[in-house]
Design an enzyme around this catalytic site. Structure first.
Site, PDB file in Angstrom:
ATOM      1  N   CYS A  88       0.815  -1.228   0.000  1.00  0.00           N
ATOM      2  CA  CYS A  88       0.000   0.000   0.000  1.00  0.00           C
ATOM      3  C   CYS A  88       0.849   1.279   0.000  1.00  0.00           C
ATOM      4  O   CYS A  88       1.426   1.621  -1.007  1.00  0.00           O
ATOM      5  CB  CYS A  88      -1.015  -0.036   1.127  1.00  0.00           C
ATOM      6  N   HIS A 118      -3.930  -5.372   0.454  1.00  0.00           N
ATOM      7  CA  HIS A 118      -3.498  -5.972   1.717  1.00  0.00           C
ATOM      8  C   HIS A 118      -3.511  -7.496   1.665  1.00  0.00           C
ATOM      9  O   HIS A 118      -4.529  -8.116   1.974  1.00  0.00           O
ATOM     10  CB  HIS A 118      -4.395  -5.477   2.854  1.00  0.00           C
ATOM     11  N   GLU A 173      -2.256  -9.413   3.749  1.00  0.00           N
ATOM     12  CA  GLU A 173      -2.446  -9.923   5.116  1.00  0.00           C
ATOM     13  C   GLU A 173      -3.919  -9.902   5.518  1.00  0.00           C
ATOM     14  O   GLU A 173      -4.288 -10.426   6.571  1.00  0.00           O
ATOM     15  CB  GLU A 173      -1.623  -9.104   6.112  1.00  0.00           C
TER      16      GLU A 173
END
Length: 371
Positions: free
Chosen positions: A258, A344, A346
């Site tokens: 990001c 993202h 994660e």
């Protein structure tokens, strides 16, 4: 019901548009920030504690917020990072057995102003058409002229450096210090689940403040470098951009997520820009150009990198594109072990389609260690 006499509240946008609602709980007051919306149906606690949302008034598009309460392990930082909450229906009661408190108790513990009973469909439609802009939420509904004056003084997100507001102040480590691999992470708004993903793959991670020098990070003698997500405009982060240039020059693997993706682009001379209303949700479609596979991803960003400049750059290759608007969702350097994504992997909240990117990072580190 305990809160039958909740106060009237309003949302005042920078262009003068007003939406009405009611206060959540007993809290009164005023909060300023850039208004944005997230389309996720779950994961509100993770969203509210994500450092990337610092300085933003969050509109949740899901009709009900708070129905499953909150849990200690579902935070992405040590406190709420949004500037305020705007929702349609706020659930004062929750039914999840594993929750430890209600959302109201969580908001009260973090002293956050929230308003509900807002026509969020109309508000989100307005933001989609007119773009993300500064706004104020307030229970001071009879003081609109003063609110307008105060709102006019709030700086635009464009050109605003916010990483310093959320980054760690001190260097710290996570994981087993006897692990085979070491990673130096630049914290410009890092989420806890990123660190969990690095540690569970066998890394000892040292986390550095947003303005750390490359010399300080290199002294750790890491096997790889990582640049985190975070809030605000990437261009003012000149120290991080310079550090990224030196990370690249070191020849060691580098992964950015990001805001980290944007910093790596700027380090390569590719410009960034503020998007009309950004990407925020947990169902954004991305195409992996290398594998030809689609991914459903969790996204949260209001800035993006210039696609034309990336395509024309002799050292860069676009690896992922956002299927809704064709913005750059991922890139890599052609002759260096450096790659990044504008979403993202994660998750937390969100799907895990892109978690393989952490494995890809570790594969590049292991390959470099063996050379």
């Amino acid at each position: 019901m305990k809160y039958q006499t909740r106060k009237k509240a309003l949302i005042l946008l920078a262009d003068g548009t007003i939406f009405h609602g009611k206060s959540v709980g007993d809290k009164e007051g005023t909060a300023f920030g850039e208004v944005c919306f997230n389309t996720g149906t779950t994961g509100y606690q993770e969203i509210f504690t994500d450092p990337s949302y610092f300085g933003q008034l969050m509109v949740t598009t899901n009709a009900h917020i708070g129905n499953y309460g909150t849990a200690k392990e579902e935070v992405e930082s040590e406190s709420i990072k949004i500037a305020g909450l705007i929702c349609r229906n706020f659930s004062y009661e929750y039914s999840r057995a594993t929750a430890d408190k209600s959302l109201l108790e969580f908001l009260e513990a973090n002293d956050l102003l929230a308003i509900s009973d807002v026509d969020t469909r109309a508000l989100v439609s307005y933001i989609r058409d007119n773009g993300a802009m500064n706004a104020v939420i307030s229970t001071e509904v009879d003081n609109i002229s003063e609110l307008k004056k105060q709102l006019a003084e709030v700086p635009s997100m464009e050109g605003l450096e916010l990483a310093s507001k959320v980054s760690t102040k001190e260097v710290y480590t996570v994981g087993d210090e006897n692990a085979d691999l070491k990673i130096a992470a630049l914290d410009i708004g890092i989420k806890k689940n990123i660190l969990r993903n690095l540690v569970k793959r066998g890394a000892f991670v040292k986390v550095f403040p947003y303005d750390a020098s490359f010399a300080d990070m290199a002294a750790f003698d890491p096997d790889g470098y990582f640049i985190s997500n975070g809030p605000g405009d990437p261009e003012p982060l000149t120290a991080a951009i310079e550090t990224a240039k030196q990370m690249i020059a070191s020849g060691r693997p580098l992964f950015g997520i990001c805001l980290g993706h944007q910093i790596i682009a700027l380090a390569n001379g590719v410009s960034t820009y503020k998007m009309h209303n950004g990407h925020r949700g947990i169902n954004h479609p991305v195409l992996n150009l290398l594998s030809g596979k689609g991914e459903i991803t969790s996204q949260n960003h209001g800035f993006a990198i210039n696609r034309e400049e990336t395509e024309a750059h002799q050292d860069l290759e676009i690896t992922h594109v956002h299927l809704n608007d064709k913005t750059v969702a991922g890139m890599r350097m052609k002759d260096a072990p450096v790659f990044s994504v504008q979403y993202h992997p994660e998750a937390s909240p969100g799907p895990h389609d892109a978690e393989y990117l952490f494995d890809q990072f570790f594969d590049s580190i292991k390959k470099a260690v063996l050379i």
